[in-house]
Write an enzyme that holds these catalytic residues in place. Sequence first.
Site, PDB file in Angstrom:
ATOM      1  N   CYS A 113       0.817  -1.223   0.000  1.00  0.00           N
ATOM      2  CA  CYS A 113       0.000   0.000   0.000  1.00  0.00           C
ATOM      3  C   CYS A 113       0.846   1.267   0.000  1.00  0.00           C
ATOM      4  CB  CYS A 113      -0.937  -0.007   1.197  1.00  0.00           C
ATOM      5  SG  CYS A 113      -1.994  -1.459   1.203  1.00  0.00           S
ATOM      6  N   HIS A 257      -3.648   6.614   2.218  1.00  0.00           N
ATOM      7  CA  HIS A 257      -4.009   5.345   1.589  1.00  0.00           C
ATOM      8  C   HIS A 257      -5.403   4.965   2.095  1.00  0.00           C
ATOM      9  CE1 HIS A 257      -4.356   1.211   0.634  1.00  0.00           C
ATOM     10  NE2 HIS A 257      -4.163   0.797   1.875  1.00  0.00           N
ATOM     11  N   ASN A 287     -10.379  -0.871  -0.798  1.00  0.00           N
ATOM     12  CA  ASN A 287      -8.934  -0.692  -0.621  1.00  0.00           C
ATOM     13  C   ASN A 287      -8.247  -1.199  -1.888  1.00  0.00           C
ATOM     14  OD1 ASN A 287      -6.218  -1.106  -0.026  1.00  0.00           O
ATOM     15  ND2 ASN A 287      -6.597  -1.795   2.072  1.00  0.00           N
TER      16      ASN A 287
END
Length: 330
Positions: A113, A257, A287
């Site tokens: 990420c 993020h 996500n």
Amino acid sequence: MRYSRITGVGFKVPDRTITNDDLAGLMDTSDEWIVSRSGIKERHWVEEGEGTSDLSVEAAKQAMEMAGIQPEDIDLVVVGSLTSDYFFPGVGAQLQDKLGLRTVGSFDVKAACSAFVYSLSIGDQFIKTGQYDTILVVGAEVQSTALNVSNEGRDMAVLFGDGAGAAILQPAEDESRVLSTHMHSEGKYLKELWCEGPASLYHPRISHEHIDAGIHLPSMNGREVFKNAIKRFPEVINEALDANNLSLRDVKLIIPHQANLRISQAVAKKLGVSMDMVYSNIHKYGNTTGASIPIAMTEAYREGRFKKGDIIILAAFGAGFTWASAAIRW
Ligand code: UT7
């Protein structure tokens, strides 16, 4: 001293939308559980035959158009991704081909990420040294093909989406620039969020037994990830502020993020800022791992959430564990 600035951004998510209700038809879950635990309402998953490189190409074309550049202008490609189309090589060389670039250098950064911020940091260094003038930086991911859409995989399956975001980095001409980048990692947490196979450690890298055991599917200790994320996000945001003698009052927007809405809310609370200052689009995309920051940055820009001269902070946390931030004067 030469600095870099972002001259173009773009993003692409697959056309196929998967709602929480769609998932509730496949496993024991509900829209209520998913929204209350994560803030996610829907995500986009690729169709058979659509890969990370395809999403990256579309995102890159938008960023190139915004920057007003042609394929022959690009000097380097850096792709933040865990999920190249194939086990190797990475997406970088595919982009060189699919975008019709010169035979420029290209490589992937496998920092989960945090990969887009890591990649931006790498690109920034090449501009600062004067080696390259125009760099394509991408964050791209296809996670859906590694999700177990049954009850056993429901903790992961409801969270992740596919997508790609891109930015063009070029030398700064005025005060608009990448002000600083900061990268960190702590490998002792390797197994808290990982995908074990195919593994070069094993002979063969993947076997029928491995597949039966599900080592080819990502797994996560959600609570451990949550706990570390809400510690590292504020830390690395403050590191970006301190490095530039800035305070949160100077910042127009924090673009974290998009891991989980509750993580972003906890980070806002710890920093003492309202959620108006912390960008969120997780309800639409879930996500998207390394893609989430450039997707969010592009959307926030297009929505007019920041403009030239504003300071934004990108902040990431993910597998590794890795975490990173970038302070940018747009
Ligand atoms: O980029 C970084 C990627 N990772 C993250 O950002 C994840 C960070 N962690 C989290 O966001 C949260 O830990 C989760 C959203 C993953 C889980 O939330 P939680 O409040 O920590 O729930 P939990 O794992 O403690 O699970 C609570 C219950 C369990 O049932 P029991 O054992 O209490 O009966 C789970 O089996 O919820 C159950 N559960 C689900 N129920 C419905 C787990 N997944 C689901 C699901 N639908 N999809």
